[in-house]
Scaffold this motif. Structure first.
Motif, mmCIF file in Angstrom:
data_model
loop_
_atom_site.group_PDB
_atom_site.id
_atom_site.type_symbol
_atom_site.label_atom_id
_atom_site.label_comp_id
_atom_site.label_asym_id
_atom_site.label_seq_id
_atom_site.Cartn_x
_atom_site.Cartn_y
_atom_site.Cartn_z
ATOM 1 N N ASP A 174 0.890 -1.296 0.117
ATOM 2 C CA ASP A 174 0.107 -0.061 -0.067
ATOM 3 C C ASP A 174 0.914 1.409 0.058
ATOM 4 N N PRO A 175 0.399 2.377 -0.618
ATOM 5 C CA PRO A 175 1.170 3.555 -0.715
ATOM 6 C C PRO A 175 1.146 4.220 0.793
ATOM 7 N N PRO A 176 2.383 4.835 1.032
ATOM 8 C CA PRO A 176 2.385 5.707 2.470
ATOM 9 C C PRO A 176 1.307 6.687 2.355
ATOM 10 N N LEU A 177 0.829 7.028 3.530
ATOM 11 C CA LEU A 177 -0.384 8.142 3.342
ATOM 12 C C LEU A 177 0.075 9.482 3.977
ATOM 13 N N ALA A 178 0.319 10.525 3.539
ATOM 14 C CA ALA A 178 0.747 11.678 3.897
ATOM 15 C C ALA A 178 -0.318 12.276 4.948
ATOM 16 N N LEU A 179 0.078 12.697 5.957
ATOM 17 C CA LEU A 179 -0.758 13.399 7.139
ATOM 18 C C LEU A 179 -0.557 14.871 6.975
ATOM 19 N N PRO A 180 -1.115 15.660 6.188
ATOM 20 C CA PRO A 180 -0.819 17.150 6.041
ATOM 21 C C PRO A 180 -1.108 17.808 7.162
ATOM 22 N N LEU A 181 -2.240 17.414 7.865
ATOM 23 C CA LEU A 181 -2.816 18.028 9.230
ATOM 24 C C LEU A 181 -1.687 18.524 9.872
ATOM 25 N N TYR A 182 -0.722 17.444 10.458
ATOM 26 C CA TYR A 182 0.199 17.636 11.303
ATOM 27 C C TYR A 182 1.581 18.022 10.955
#
Length: 301
Positions: free
Chosen positions: A263-271
């Motif tokens: 699975d591709p990594p999931l960016a967490l732009p909120l933090y």
């Protein structure tokens, strides 16, 4: 073999008047006699600090964790041979800060863990904010996590504790306001989405609004009190956590198995990789991050 943890959660009014530690010791001894099978006893937030309300009053009560208050609590736990979470205490920090700090005393009479409340209820609570999450091991049983009152409103806290291995989360509370029903919902939600037990113990009326709960890893309420003084007892089996995570909530849902290799990594732009107070608010034009919160390098904040 089950990983059973018999416990007693004491919904009580905060202690007022002189010598609160002595009267607290008497009450813990009473609970231990009344429920001798209990291996862990837990009390509400700020239970030892009565009706203190202002920053000055809390500062006057604050001690380092190496001070006489925690030493006496550790000796009490050791004398009774139980795990003791006496709610929270006012901790005087190394830089003269005042923290709302949950402490855990072991059956060996040692300070086993301490957690400084990360989310004081602002603007109402005058405490400094902690900067880390805390779990501790119960040998032969499993791992537990700590959070305090308003922390439960921030899903990141319980999720991080579960990620650190907590199978039961002790949420000590002093809610005196009309939003306790919402907190009961949050206790269930945090239990469900993280597949952990949640023990949320509030102060009793007429000071607190009670409604303490013990919730299982599938979100089912095992015990739910009214608002008066009482002791909630239960035996939480942490093998239930292992079972639910393996087979799924009601035999279906396994959120901890969601991501698989490839699975591709999931960016967490909120933090941007961390919770930075300057980046907490959503992007809304002038007041939010100019890049919509997508920059991930905290050194550029």
């Amino acid at each position: 073999m089950s990983r059973a943890l018999p416990l007693a959660a004491v919904q009580a009014m905060p202690l007022t008047g002189p010598q609160p530690e002595a009267r607290f010791a008497e009450d813990v001894q009473r609970v231990a006699r009344s429920f001798p099978q209990s291996q862990l006893i837990v009390y509400p937030e700020l239970h030892l600090h009565g009706d203190a309300a202002t920053a000055g009053e809390y500062r006057a009560l604050a001690e380092p964790l190496s001070g006489p208050r925690v030493r006496a609590l550790a000796e009490l736990a050791g004398d009774l041979g139980v795990w003791l979470i006496p709610g929270t205490v006012c901790e005087l920090g190394e830089g003269n800060e005042v923290f709302d700090t949950a402490v855990v005393l072991s059956p060996e009479g040692q300070l086993a863990a301490s957690y400084r409340k990360v989310f004081p209820w602002r603007p109402y609570e005058p405490f400094d904010a902690g900067d880390r999450f805390v779990v501790f091991d119960l040998p032969g049983v499993g791992r537990a996590g700590l959070n305090v009152c308003y922390d439960a409103w921030f899903p990141e806290v319980t999720r991080h504790l579960a990620w650190m291995g907590a199978e039961v989360v002790f949420n000590v509370v002093k809610t005196t306001t009309c939003d306790r029903p919402q907190e009961v919902v949050l206790a269930r939600a945090n239990a469900i989405v993280n597949q952990v037990f949640v023990v949320s113990i509030n102060a009793a009326g007429p000071v607190g609004t009670g409604q303490s709960v013990i919730v299982d890893p599938e979100g089912l309420v095992r015990v739910h009190s009214a608002d008066g003084a009482t002791v909630l007892t239960d035996v939480v089996d942490l093998d239930h956590v292992s079972r639910v995570r393996r087979y799924g909530t009601v035999g279906l849902t396994r959120p901890w198995s969601q991501f698989v290799p490839g699975d591709p990594p999931l960016a967490l732009p909120l933090y941007g990789g961390q919770i930075d107070p300057g980046r907490w608010a959503p992007g809304d034009g002038d007041s939010g991050p100019k890049d919509g919160g997508r920059s991930g390098d905290p050194s550029q904040s």
